[in-house]
Every structure is written in structure tokens, then in C-alpha cells.
Design a protein around this motif. Structure first.
Motif, PDB file in Angstrom:
ATOM      1  N   TYR A 190      72.156  60.924  43.419  1.00 52.59           N
ATOM      2  CA  TYR A 190      70.755  60.522  43.299  1.00 52.59           C
ATOM      3  C   TYR A 190      70.307  59.691  44.496  1.00 52.59           C
ATOM      4  CZ  TYR A 190      71.286  62.114  38.508  1.00 52.59           C
ATOM      5  OH  TYR A 190      71.539  62.873  37.402  1.00 52.59           O
ATOM      6  N   ILE A 191      71.196  58.855  45.002  1.00 52.32           N
ATOM      7  CA  ILE A 191      70.881  58.055  46.184  1.00 52.32           C
ATOM      8  C   ILE A 191      70.652  58.972  47.379  1.00 52.32           C
ATOM      9  CG2 ILE A 191      71.777  56.330  47.797  1.00 52.32           C
ATOM     10  CD1 ILE A 191      73.333  55.164  45.369  1.00 52.32           C
ATOM     11  N   VAL A 192      71.517  59.962  47.553  1.00 53.79           N
ATOM     12  CA  VAL A 192      71.365  60.908  48.668  1.00 53.79           C
ATOM     13  C   VAL A 192      70.067  61.697  48.518  1.00 53.79           C
ATOM     14  CG1 VAL A 192      72.323  62.959  49.785  1.00 53.79           C
ATOM     15  CG2 VAL A 192      73.830  61.069  49.148  1.00 53.79           C
ATOM     16  N   GLU A 193      69.771  62.188  47.310  1.00 51.30           N
ATOM     17  CA  GLU A 193      68.539  62.954  47.102  1.00 51.30           C
ATOM     18  C   GLU A 193      67.298  62.113  47.399  1.00 51.30           C
ATOM     19  OE1 GLU A 193      68.965  64.369  43.088  1.00 51.30           O
ATOM     20  OE2 GLU A 193      70.015  66.189  43.748  1.00 51.30           O
ATOM     21  N   ARG A 194      67.296  60.887  46.938  1.00 51.33           N
ATOM     22  CA  ARG A 194      66.155  59.993  47.163  1.00 51.33           C
ATOM     23  C   ARG A 194      65.993  59.689  48.654  1.00 51.33           C
ATOM     24  NH1 ARG A 194      66.861  55.590  43.346  1.00 51.33           N
ATOM     25  NH2 ARG A 194      68.448  54.897  44.798  1.00 51.33           N
ATOM     26  N   THR A 195      67.091  59.427  49.343  1.00 50.34           N
ATOM     27  CA  THR A 195      67.044  59.125  50.766  1.00 50.34           C
ATOM     28  C   THR A 195      66.636  60.358  51.569  1.00 50.34           C
ATOM     29  OG1 THR A 195      68.772  57.482  50.425  1.00 50.34           O
ATOM     30  CG2 THR A 195      68.333  58.137  52.697  1.00 50.34           C
ATOM     31  N   THR A 196      67.091  61.541  51.148  1.00 50.30           N
ATOM     32  CA  THR A 196      66.739  62.777  51.828  1.00 50.30           C
ATOM     33  C   THR A 196      65.231  63.013  51.773  1.00 50.30           C
ATOM     34  OG1 THR A 196      68.887  63.761  51.378  1.00 50.30           O
ATOM     35  CG2 THR A 196      67.104  65.281  51.898  1.00 50.30           C
ATOM     36  N   LYS A 197      64.615  62.710  50.643  1.00 45.62           N
ATOM     37  CA  LYS A 197      63.164  62.879  50.525  1.00 45.62           C
ATOM     38  C   LYS A 197      62.416  61.969  51.491  1.00 45.62           C
ATOM     39  CE  LYS A 197      63.113  64.489  45.797  1.00 45.62           C
ATOM     40  NZ  LYS A 197      62.861  64.193  44.396  1.00 45.62           N
ATOM     41  N   LYS A 198      62.923  60.749  51.699  1.00 48.13           N
ATOM     42  CA  LYS A 198      62.258  59.792  52.586  1.00 48.13           C
ATOM     43  C   LYS A 198      62.576  60.036  54.060  1.00 48.13           C
ATOM     44  CE  LYS A 198      62.033  55.873  49.429  1.00 48.13           C
ATOM     45  NZ  LYS A 198      62.461  54.485  49.207  1.00 48.13           N
ATOM     46  N   TYR A 199      63.845  60.348  54.355  1.00 48.05           N
ATOM     47  CA  TYR A 199      64.304  60.437  55.741  1.00 48.05           C
ATOM     48  C   TYR A 199      65.149  61.687  55.976  1.00 48.05           C
ATOM     49  CZ  TYR A 199      63.373  55.467  54.977  1.00 48.05           C
ATOM     50  OH  TYR A 199      62.806  54.277  54.619  1.00 48.05           O
ATOM     51  N   PRO A 200      64.610  62.884  55.794  1.00 49.43           N
ATOM     52  CA  PRO A 200      65.428  64.096  55.877  1.00 49.43           C
ATOM     53  C   PRO A 200      66.111  64.318  57.228  1.00 49.43           C
ATOM     54  CG  PRO A 200      63.096  64.633  55.892  1.00 49.43           C
ATOM     55  CD  PRO A 200      63.206  63.170  55.583  1.00 49.43           C
ATOM     56  N   ASN A 201      65.503  63.855  58.301  1.00 44.40           N
ATOM     57  CA  ASN A 201      66.066  64.102  59.629  1.00 44.40           C
ATOM     58  C   ASN A 201      66.857  62.929  60.194  1.00 44.40           C
ATOM     59  OD1 ASN A 201      64.962  66.752  59.787  1.00 44.40           O
ATOM     60  ND2 ASN A 201      62.972  65.822  60.178  1.00 44.40           N
ATOM     61  N   SER A 202      67.027  61.878  59.397  1.00 42.94           N
ATOM     62  CA  SER A 202      67.821  60.739  59.855  1.00 42.94           C
ATOM     63  C   SER A 202      69.307  61.086  59.792  1.00 42.94           C
ATOM     64  CB  SER A 202      67.561  59.518  58.973  1.00 42.94           C
ATOM     65  OG  SER A 202      66.248  59.056  59.163  1.00 42.94           O
ATOM     66  N   VAL A 203      70.047  60.578  60.751  1.00 44.63           N
ATOM     67  CA  VAL A 203      71.481  60.845  60.835  1.00 44.63           C
ATOM     68  C   VAL A 203      72.216  59.961  59.831  1.00 44.63           C
ATOM     69  CG1 VAL A 203      73.515  60.740  62.314  1.00 44.63           C
ATOM     70  CG2 VAL A 203      71.332  61.537  63.239  1.00 44.63           C
ATOM     71  N   VAL A 204      73.026  60.600  58.999  1.00 43.40           N
ATOM     72  CA  VAL A 204      73.798  59.870  57.994  1.00 43.40           C
ATOM     73  C   VAL A 204      75.233  59.636  58.460  1.00 43.40           C
ATOM     74  CG1 VAL A 204      74.499  61.902  56.676  1.00 43.40           C
ATOM     75  CG2 VAL A 204      74.329  59.733  55.533  1.00 43.40           C
ATOM     76  N   CYS A 205      75.744  60.498  59.332  1.00 46.81           N
ATOM     77  CA  CYS A 205      77.108  60.372  59.830  1.00 46.81           C
ATOM     78  C   CYS A 205      77.199  61.036  61.199  1.00 46.81           C
ATOM     79  CB  CYS A 205      78.074  61.033  58.854  1.00 46.81           C
ATOM     80  SG  CYS A 205      79.803  60.849  59.309  1.00 46.81           S
TER      81      CYS A 205
END
Length: 75
Positions: A14-29
């Protein structure tokens, strides 16, 4: 001491889904040669989860997978 109730529990998915909606193109790793965005992470994770559920005939049960460290294996 704190007692957790259902509203306090927030699975990583759920954290990943929520963050993806806000920042889909941000680098996570990232490593020296590769990077993965939140959108790529979410897409890859869902693809792998669906494949494992079909192959192993499991439904929403946790499993453990051991592999080497790499951006490609971050999911």
C-alpha cells in the motif's frame, strides 16, 4: 506499549502504491549502472506476484525468495 488495530497496519504494497501515484517517475533504488522508478517497481512487483500465485497455486500468502543484491532484483 501500543496495541495495533487493523487501521494501524499498512503493508508495504500500500505504501508503494500510494507513493507511485504521487511520484511515479521518482527513483526508488539505484546502483552504479541501473535505476528503478516507483512505477517500474509497482509494475514489476505485480507481474512477479501474479506469476508466483499462478505457478504456486497460492492466494495472498507470504513467501520468501533469496537472491543476490541488484536493482534488477529489488522487487
Amino acid at each position: 506499549m501500543r496495541i495495533l488495530v487493523d487501521a494501524d497496519v499498512c503493508p508495504v504494497v500500500y505504501i508503494v502504491e500510494r507513493t507511485t501515484k504521487k511520484y511515479p517517475n521518482s527513483v526508488v533504488c539505484a546502483d552504479l549502472e541501473n535505476k528503478i522508478t516507483y512505477q517500474e517497481l509497482e509494475n514489476n512487483a505485480k507481474c512477479i506476484a501474479c506469476g508466483l500465485m499462478r505457478k504456486l497455486s497460492v492466494d495472498h500468502r507470504p513467501i520468501v525468495i533469496l537472491m543476490e543484491k541488484s536493482v534488477h532484483y529489488f522487487v
